[in-house]
Structure formats: structure tokens, C-alpha cells
Design a protein around this motif. Structure first.
Motif, PDB file in Angstrom:
ATOM      1  N   VAL A  46       0.884  -1.209  -0.067  1.00 23.52           N
ATOM      2  CA  VAL A  46      -0.089   0.054  -0.036  1.00 23.52           C
ATOM      3  C   VAL A  46       0.826   1.241   0.089  1.00 23.52           C
ATOM      4  CG1 VAL A  46      -1.667   1.293   1.408  1.00 23.52           C
ATOM      5  CG2 VAL A  46      -1.816  -1.127   1.209  1.00 23.52           C
ATOM      6  N   ILE A  47       2.120   1.109   1.005  1.00 22.44           N
ATOM      7  CA  ILE A  47       2.930   2.170   0.744  1.00 22.44           C
ATOM      8  C   ILE A  47       3.468   2.676  -0.636  1.00 22.44           C
ATOM      9  CG2 ILE A  47       5.022   3.244   1.706  1.00 22.44           C
ATOM     10  CD1 ILE A  47       4.428   1.554   4.017  1.00 22.44           C
ATOM     11  N   ASN A  48       3.949   1.474  -1.464  1.00 24.43           N
ATOM     12  CA  ASN A  48       4.336   1.761  -2.672  1.00 24.43           C
ATOM     13  C   ASN A  48       3.455   2.530  -3.949  1.00 24.43           C
ATOM     14  OD1 ASN A  48       6.886   0.959  -1.708  1.00 24.43           O
ATOM     15  ND2 ASN A  48       6.731  -1.276  -2.643  1.00 24.43           N
ATOM     16  N   VAL A  49       2.100   1.826  -3.683  1.00 26.47           N
ATOM     17  CA  VAL A  49       1.165   2.273  -4.536  1.00 26.47           C
ATOM     18  C   VAL A  49       0.771   3.855  -4.115  1.00 26.47           C
ATOM     19  CG1 VAL A  49      -1.344   2.176  -5.003  1.00 26.47           C
ATOM     20  CG2 VAL A  49       0.075   0.146  -5.070  1.00 26.47           C
ATOM     21  N   ALA A  50       0.531   4.201  -3.021  1.00 24.58           N
ATOM     22  CA  ALA A  50       0.416   5.342  -2.511  1.00 24.58           C
ATOM     23  C   ALA A  50       1.505   6.359  -3.030  1.00 24.58           C
ATOM     24  CB  ALA A  50       0.562   5.605  -0.935  1.00 24.58           C
ATOM     25  N   SER A  51       2.819   6.046  -2.983  1.00 25.92           N
ATOM     26  CA  SER A  51       3.864   6.639  -3.582  1.00 25.92           C
ATOM     27  C   SER A  51       3.808   6.979  -5.027  1.00 25.92           C
ATOM     28  CB  SER A  51       5.144   5.935  -2.989  1.00 25.92           C
ATOM     29  OG  SER A  51       6.251   6.936  -3.765  1.00 25.92           O
ATOM     30  N   GLU A  52       3.251   5.813  -5.595  1.00 17.38           N
ATOM     31  CA  GLU A  52       3.151   6.188  -7.097  1.00 17.38           C
ATOM     32  C   GLU A  52       2.050   7.070  -7.573  1.00 17.38           C
ATOM     33  OE1 GLU A  52       2.508   2.259  -8.308  1.00 17.38           O
ATOM     34  OE2 GLU A  52       4.460   1.248  -8.179  1.00 17.38           O
ATOM     35  N   LEU A  53       1.085   6.820  -6.679  1.00 21.14           N
ATOM     36  CA  LEU A  53      -0.090   7.965  -7.065  1.00 21.14           C
ATOM     37  C   LEU A  53      -0.165   9.321  -6.476  1.00 21.14           C
ATOM     38  CD1 LEU A  53      -3.064   5.251  -6.342  1.00 21.14           C
ATOM     39  CD2 LEU A  53      -1.976   5.829  -8.677  1.00 21.14           C
ATOM     40  N   GLY A  54       1.158   9.325  -5.775  1.00 25.96           N
ATOM     41  CA  GLY A  54       1.164  10.672  -5.044  1.00 25.96           C
ATOM     42  C   GLY A  54       0.176  11.058  -3.935  1.00 25.96           C
ATOM     43  N   VAL A  55      -0.269  10.100  -3.152  1.00 21.94           N
ATOM     44  CA  VAL A  55      -1.049  10.457  -1.986  1.00 21.94           C
ATOM     45  C   VAL A  55      -0.749   9.821  -0.690  1.00 21.94           C
ATOM     46  CG1 VAL A  55      -3.017  10.748  -3.669  1.00 21.94           C
ATOM     47  CG2 VAL A  55      -2.579   8.218  -2.717  1.00 21.94           C
ATOM     48  N   SER A  56      -1.531  10.471   0.221  1.00 22.33           N
ATOM     49  CA  SER A  56      -0.999   9.475   1.576  1.00 22.33           C
ATOM     50  C   SER A  56      -1.820   8.024   1.715  1.00 22.33           C
ATOM     51  CB  SER A  56      -1.598  10.406   2.627  1.00 22.33           C
ATOM     52  OG  SER A  56      -3.272  10.033   2.717  1.00 22.33           O
ATOM     53  N   ILE A  57      -1.078   7.399   2.535  1.00 20.94           N
ATOM     54  CA  ILE A  57      -1.724   6.124   2.843  1.00 20.94           C
ATOM     55  C   ILE A  57      -2.995   5.580   2.922  1.00 20.94           C
ATOM     56  CG2 ILE A  57      -1.124   3.743   3.884  1.00 20.94           C
ATOM     57  CD1 ILE A  57       1.633   4.688   4.457  1.00 20.94           C
ATOM     58  N   THR A  58      -3.508   6.841   3.622  1.00 21.12           N
ATOM     59  CA  THR A  58      -4.891   6.471   4.183  1.00 21.12           C
ATOM     60  C   THR A  58      -6.172   6.210   2.820  1.00 21.12           C
ATOM     61  OG1 THR A  58      -4.858   7.377   5.866  1.00 21.12           O
ATOM     62  CG2 THR A  58      -7.047   7.445   5.279  1.00 21.12           C
TER      63      THR A  58
END
Length: 230
Positions: A46-58
């Protein structure tokens, strides 16, 4: 229905806007899953996906929970999530269920629904075909979803729409990129135009035939499988 998205396949580093982040994350993940851009069986962070999308983890975590409830992903405790591997048997089950639900529904539409309410879907089918012609997969998928679920909504059966929507999400369209690359996606788009014309003409038998053939692609070329003559 979802709203139209920008043309072109989603870039891995695409940034999301600061509006409805949960929904945008869900749609971005949904598209990647359906197109096979997330490897089935591989655990995703989830952390990696959030980073790719440019948003927070939540919002990503919330989006993953939504998709898990739809059967599109499996949550791996303390690790992330993974997309289930679909076997040919799985695709066959989805195809049979969609055929049982959608073919009779479209026949009912051809026999009973006010033609004026269907007429607008001709333009949607033409837009979908246009996206297919130039190989824009994201708008193609979005318009395809609007087309099929929108027509079913005309019957006023919310549970039918929800069930078909979930079955669509659980399928895979890994073959779309290959069809687009080979310039063969246009035919799939044109099938939507033919279905609308059959419904508008009130030809229930032709509507059933076209819809059944159209759905066959869900276990064939759309899924990257060889299509039989059945």
C-alpha cells in the motif's frame, strides 16, 4: 456511472488530484487490475502504491478495502494486498453468470423500454468505438462500463446492476492492450453500436445473439485467451 478519464493508459507515476482521493485511488487501482497491469498473485505494498499515485496511505488503504469487498483483491495482513489469479474455470464461471444475467436483461430492454431512453447510448457507443480506434484503453474501459451498466439501469433493478458491475470487476481484460497495439480493438467497439441498434429496433432475438457473442470475448480475446467458435 464513472466520469470520463483522460485518454491513454494510466502511467505508473500518475499523480492524483486532491479531490475524492479514495475514489480516485480506487478507480486507478481498478483500471490497473482489469488491464492486468498489477501482476496477479504478487503482493503489492500500500505504501508503494500510495507513493506512485502521489497520495497518503489512508485513501489507498481505504480504496483497497473497497476493492476487497468487491472481490478484486485479497488483503494480506501486515503486508499489503494481491490480485487473485484467475483460471480459465474462473473466467468461464464469470462468463456464464454474465450471460445468464445480461442477455435476458437486454432482451427485456429491447421488448419494453422507451426507445428515447436508449437513443443516447448510440452516441456513447460511437465515443467508445472512437477510443478503441485510437487505442485509448482508459476511456475505452470507462465508456464500456458506462454503456453496459447504464443500459441495465434503465430496467430499474439496482441489484442487477450491482451484480453485473461486480462480475465485470472480477474479470480480466489483459488482452486489450494487445488488441489495441494490433489495431483490432475497433471491432469490439463497433459491437456496442450494433447492440444499441438492435435494441432500438426492438429486435429481441438479434439483441440476444449480439449480446451473447459480445460477452464471449470476456473469456476470450479480452482476457488474452484464444477464442473458440462456440
Amino acid at each position: 456511472m464513472t466520469t470520463s478519464r483522460p485518454a491513454g493508459a494510466p502511467a505508473r507515476d500518475a499523480q492524483l488530484k486532491s479531490v475524492s482521493l479514495r475514489q480516485q485511488a480506487r478507480e486507478a487501482l481498478r483500471t490497473r487490475i482489469v488491464l492486468g497491469q498489477i501482476e496477479p498473485g504478487q503482493v503489492e505494498s500500500v505504501i508503494n502504491v500510495a507513493s506512485e499515485l502521489g497520495v497518503s496511505i489512508t485513501p489507498v488503504r481505504e480504496a483497497v478495502m473497497d476493492l476487497a469487498n468487491l472481490g478484486m483483491v485479497e488483503i494480506i495482513r501486515n503486508r499489503g494486498f494481491r490480485v487473485p489469479v484467475l483460471t480459465d474455470h474462473d473466467l468461464e464461471e464469470i462468463f456464464r453468470l454474465r450471460t445468464m444475467l445480461e442477455v435476458p436483461a437486454m432482451v427485456e430492454l429491447a421488448e419494453s423500454v422507451d426507445r428515447a431512453s436508449v437513443a443516447g447510448f448510440r452516441q456513447l457507443a460511437e465515443q467508445l468505438t472512437g477510443a478503441a480506434r485510437v487505442g485509448d484503453l482508459v476511456p475505452f474501459l470507462d465508456l464500456d462500463r458506462q454503456f453496459h451498466l447504464g443500459l441495465l439501469e434503465l430496467l430499474g433493478n439496482r441489484r442487477l446492476v450491482a451484480m453485473v458491475g461486480q462480475l465485470r470487476d472480477q474479470a480480466r481484460m489483459e488482452g486489450l492492450q494487445k488488441l489495441a497495439d494490433q489495431g483490432e480493438l475497433t471491432q469490439s467497439g463497433e459491437e456496442h453500436v450494433a447492440i444499441v441498434e438492435a435494441v432500438l429496433s426492438g429486435d429481441a432475438e438479434l439483441t440476444a445473439e449480439l449480446m451473447r457473442k459480445h460477452l464471449t470475448h470476456s473469456r476470450g480475446i479480452w482476457a488474452g485467451r484464444t477464442e473458440g467458435n462456440g
